[in-house]
Enzyme design. Structure first.
Site, PDB file in Angstrom:
ATOM      1  N   ILE A 181      -7.649  10.869  -2.853  1.00 41.26           N
ATOM      2  CA  ILE A 181      -6.623  11.018  -3.892  1.00 41.26           C
ATOM      3  C   ILE A 181      -7.277  11.495  -5.190  1.00 41.26           C
ATOM      4  O   ILE A 181      -8.205  10.861  -5.672  1.00 41.26           O
ATOM      5  CB  ILE A 181      -5.913   9.678  -4.187  1.00 41.26           C
ATOM      6  CG1 ILE A 181      -5.348   9.068  -2.907  1.00 41.26           C
ATOM      7  CG2 ILE A 181      -4.816   9.864  -5.224  1.00 41.26           C
ATOM      8  CD1 ILE A 181      -4.844   7.635  -3.096  1.00 41.26           C
ATOM      9  N   GLU A 203     -12.755  -4.112   8.706  1.00 38.60           N
ATOM     10  CA  GLU A 203     -14.061  -4.348   9.330  1.00 38.60           C
ATOM     11  C   GLU A 203     -14.011  -5.636  10.156  1.00 38.60           C
ATOM     12  O   GLU A 203     -13.133  -6.471   9.974  1.00 38.60           O
ATOM     13  CB  GLU A 203     -15.127  -4.528   8.230  1.00 38.60           C
ATOM     14  CG  GLU A 203     -15.170  -3.451   7.182  1.00 38.60           C
ATOM     15  CD  GLU A 203     -15.961  -2.233   7.631  1.00 38.60           C
ATOM     16  OE1 GLU A 203     -16.817  -2.376   8.536  1.00 38.60           O
ATOM     17  OE2 GLU A 203     -15.706  -1.134   7.098  1.00 38.60           O
ATOM     18  N   GLY A 238     -10.258   7.079   4.941  1.00 35.10           N
ATOM     19  CA  GLY A 238     -10.168   8.059   6.020  1.00 35.10           C
ATOM     20  C   GLY A 238     -11.305   9.055   5.899  1.00 35.10           C
ATOM     21  O   GLY A 238     -11.655   9.487   4.807  1.00 35.10           O
ATOM     22  N   VAL A 290     -16.391  28.867  -4.792  1.00 32.89           N
ATOM     23  CA  VAL A 290     -17.685  28.680  -5.454  1.00 32.89           C
ATOM     24  C   VAL A 290     -18.293  30.027  -5.849  1.00 32.89           C
ATOM     25  O   VAL A 290     -19.101  30.099  -6.776  1.00 32.89           O
ATOM     26  CB  VAL A 290     -18.643  27.884  -4.535  1.00 32.89           C
ATOM     27  CG1 VAL A 290     -20.037  27.780  -5.133  1.00 32.89           C
ATOM     28  CG2 VAL A 290     -18.083  26.498  -4.274  1.00 32.89           C
ATOM     29  N   LYS A 340     -13.709  -0.916  -7.536  1.00 30.12           N
ATOM     30  CA  LYS A 340     -12.958   0.287  -7.900  1.00 30.12           C
ATOM     31  C   LYS A 340     -12.307   0.155  -9.276  1.00 30.12           C
ATOM     32  O   LYS A 340     -12.365   1.089 -10.081  1.00 30.12           O
ATOM     33  CB  LYS A 340     -11.905   0.571  -6.824  1.00 30.12           C
ATOM     34  CG  LYS A 340     -12.536   0.967  -5.478  1.00 30.12           C
ATOM     35  CD  LYS A 340     -11.489   0.997  -4.371  1.00 30.12           C
ATOM     36  CE  LYS A 340     -12.059   1.442  -3.048  1.00 30.12           C
ATOM     37  NZ  LYS A 340     -11.095   1.206  -1.934  1.00 30.12           N
ATOM     38  N   GLY A 345     -10.346   7.229  -2.161  1.00 30.05           N
ATOM     39  CA  GLY A 345     -10.661   8.202  -1.092  1.00 30.05           C
ATOM     40  C   GLY A 345     -10.429   9.621  -1.570  1.00 30.05           C
ATOM     41  O   GLY A 345     -11.020  10.070  -2.548  1.00 30.05           O
ATOM     42  N   GLY A 399      -8.690  -0.423  13.336  1.00 28.37           N
ATOM     43  CA  GLY A 399      -9.814   0.167  12.615  1.00 28.37           C
ATOM     44  C   GLY A 399      -9.606   0.241  11.110  1.00 28.37           C
ATOM     45  O   GLY A 399     -10.380   0.876  10.397  1.00 28.37           O
TER      46      GLY A 399
END
Lengths: 386, 386
Positions: B131, B185, B298, B31, B200, B129, B182
């Site tokens: 990717i 849900e 994740g 940055v 999505k 996620g 996990g």
């Protein structure tokens, strides 16, 4: 109307012109105004083309035209392409290229000149053809420490290996068929000896690890020694033999890099990359493994990546992309022989270590090359197991 | 020192903080200066954390602090997240999010507000996620007309289907195991009924085709009706059953979109996407098919994508990314029933069309739903073949 130029009217160069023409409306919408290819540089004439009037043979016309904001360098090689790229950047024009040889050899210098003149030097098309790879790696994975890159980077060798694996075709016959289909050059050395993949893994390693990895210093092994027996033995054990380029960072921040045939477990998605396709796995400390997949070559695929870079350069004229790497002074590269791997070998191997004596076996005890030579002095055809 | 804030300290929110902390040096390098998380907004207190002093419960503190340049919205939902996102954008702060529900429902409005205030609204983490997918699609493939997107977008359902395919586990047992691990849900409805995948694919279609595709209007079918017999029949014929989100542009510029289980030929790399992994195929007119692959969820993977977007927003403060799509007025969506497909069916089917009568058959004559109903009135368990 924004103006650009194309240096070279070979396969990719003519593709770049065609992409600009075919998707002109969409390109104009994204960039914010229409983009015109004002010049195509080539020593040959193409009088039959409807854009024959765009052709110039004198590079200075492009260099000295202040209207030209970005240039596609799709000439290849490190001669005129190198000189013209420098002159374009110094003239304040962004340069976008598919020229892996030039980026791998002189990328850091060209990026430094680009930075000095506040323009972009972009090369998404230099690795993986049209597959999005470089930009996702440096932008989307920017919050990751990159740990390893492992990729099937050469479609020609992957086509040959796929023919050997799937159809039991010999290396020589598969190569001849690849040449017949136009996947392999008449002189296939750069592909089958791994030099092409080597340039590409070096570019990815430069980007990932921040310092130049010199292709001349990277261990590079091709696929000419692989036999149909190796392929069959690997398959029996649940592996596919693939030519991969690998670059792996150690905890101390040094780097192992190589191009070599590897045994890839069939559960690894790289093993499913077949034919002329490329697949590149990138491992980050936060994201884990991601893979990019597609055709790694082809006129319009590669051209579309060059054009996307040019669009990006036009959109970000005021704010260049902060891409750079060092000149190699960090000496990141470690001797490959010290990288421990599981190994595939054939020939005379010790029963206590291997499943079989002569047909080809995967030995899963991680060893360096020296350890392997000591433990299996008579083994032949050694390949690393991923 | 650049300052940012995190809205929400759930799984992804705590991951965002941890990524900023762990990779601080690299983030600062990219940055151009260090980045500090100045505030974390959550109604709960976390006194045990070493950054407990960063927590605030009053959103106005963040909204009114001119030092805050970018905000991670990782609260989820379309209530407070929606209101806070609008207020941040209007206060001149870029917003980066993993909130697919909000982007799918109100993305065009939030993007318009971002444009008005010359800041960024970025959402790479909302699909797949960690990717890299959205940025490669809109930047690297910018010179392409995108023709089709087809993706395994939900790791929970892909885990369940993989268990059914690989291990013959029943749907109910595989779901219970996914919950135990996990991956699912306690209330798995949004996953197994396809709603998550639907949001999505709508986001990807919005980006690819330039106008809002409303998730409420997209045909959405889950995996609860798939039997072990279907899975086995598909496998015998060389297919894997996968829940995919698809959006396909017709030549006239209209769009078919759906979420539904499909039979995928084993030669298609999507068929090899197993377990909790995601794989998204994008087809462009120039590049052909490319695929993006990795873990679609994740904590740190998703967080790393949010952080990369924040880095990008900080780097491009003066020049925002030109992302936008219309409000749905183009009415791109065509009725899915008219999309011709090859079909898988079981039950009573005509011998002349199918290979077998009762066990499950793939009928390769492309048909609409009405044609299928007319030709195979008694067939059950119909699924499209990709």
């Amino acid at each position: 109307m924004l103006k650009v130029a194309v240096l070279g009217h070979g396969t990719v160069g003519s593709g770049v012109y065609e992409v600009f023409e075919k998707n002109a409306a969409q390109i104009a919408h994204t960039v914010g105004e229409p983009v015109e290819v004002k010049y195509v540089l080539d020593l040959r004439a193409f009088p039959e083309l409807h854009y024959a009037d765009k052709f110039v043979t004198d590079f200075e016309i492009i260099e000295k035209d202040p209207e030209i904001l970005a240039v596609a360098e799709v000439m290849g090689g490190v001669g005129a392409a190198y000189a013209f790229s420098k002159r374009c950047l110094r003239a304040g024009k962004s340069v976008c290229t598919s020229n892996k040889e030039l980026v791998a050899a002189h990328g850091e210098e060209l990026l430094a000149i680009a930075k000095e003149h506040n323009v972009n030097y972009l090369f998404e098309a230099s690795v993986g053809g049209g597959i999005p790879l470089i930009r996702p790696m440096i932008q989307c994975l920017a919050a990751n420490q990159l740990q390893e890159i492992c990729g099937i980077l050469n479609g020609t060798t992957n086509y040959i290996l796929t023919e050997m694996i799937r159809n039991g075709v010999s290396f020589d016959d598969a190569l001849a068929e690849a040449q017949r289909r136009g996947y392999a050059e008449k002189d296939p050395t750069a592909d089958i000896e791994g030099h092409d993949a080597c340039r590409k893994i070096c570019i990815l390693a430069d980007l990932a690890f921040g310092d130049k990895i010199d292709p001349e210093q990277v261990s590079c092994e091709g696929i000419t020694q692989i036999t149909l027996e190796d392929v069959a033995a690997a398959r029996r054990m649940g592996y596919a033999i693939k030519l991969v380029g690998r670059a792996k960072r150690t905890e101390a921040g040094k780097v192992y890099a190589c191009v070599a045939p590897h045994l890839i477990p069939e559960t690894n998605p790289l093993a499913s990359v077949e034919g002329v396709f490329n697949g590149i796995q990138v491992t980050g400390d936060m994201v884990g493994e991601v893979m990019f997949y597609g055709r790694g070559a082809g006129k319009h695929a590669t051209a579309s990546a060059v054009v996307a870079d040019m669009m990006d350069a036009l959109l970000h004229r005021e704010k260049r992309r902060p891409i750079e790497w060092g000149n190699g002074a960090q000496e990141l590269l470690l001797p490959l022989d010290d990288l421990v791997s599981a190994w595939y070998v054939r020939g005379e191997v010790d029963d206590a270590l291997a499943r079989c004596k002569t047909e080809g076996a995967a030995i899963t005890i991680p060893m360096t090359v020296a350890e392997r030579n000591a433990k299996l002095p008579h083994a032949e055809g050694a390949m690393r197991v991923l």
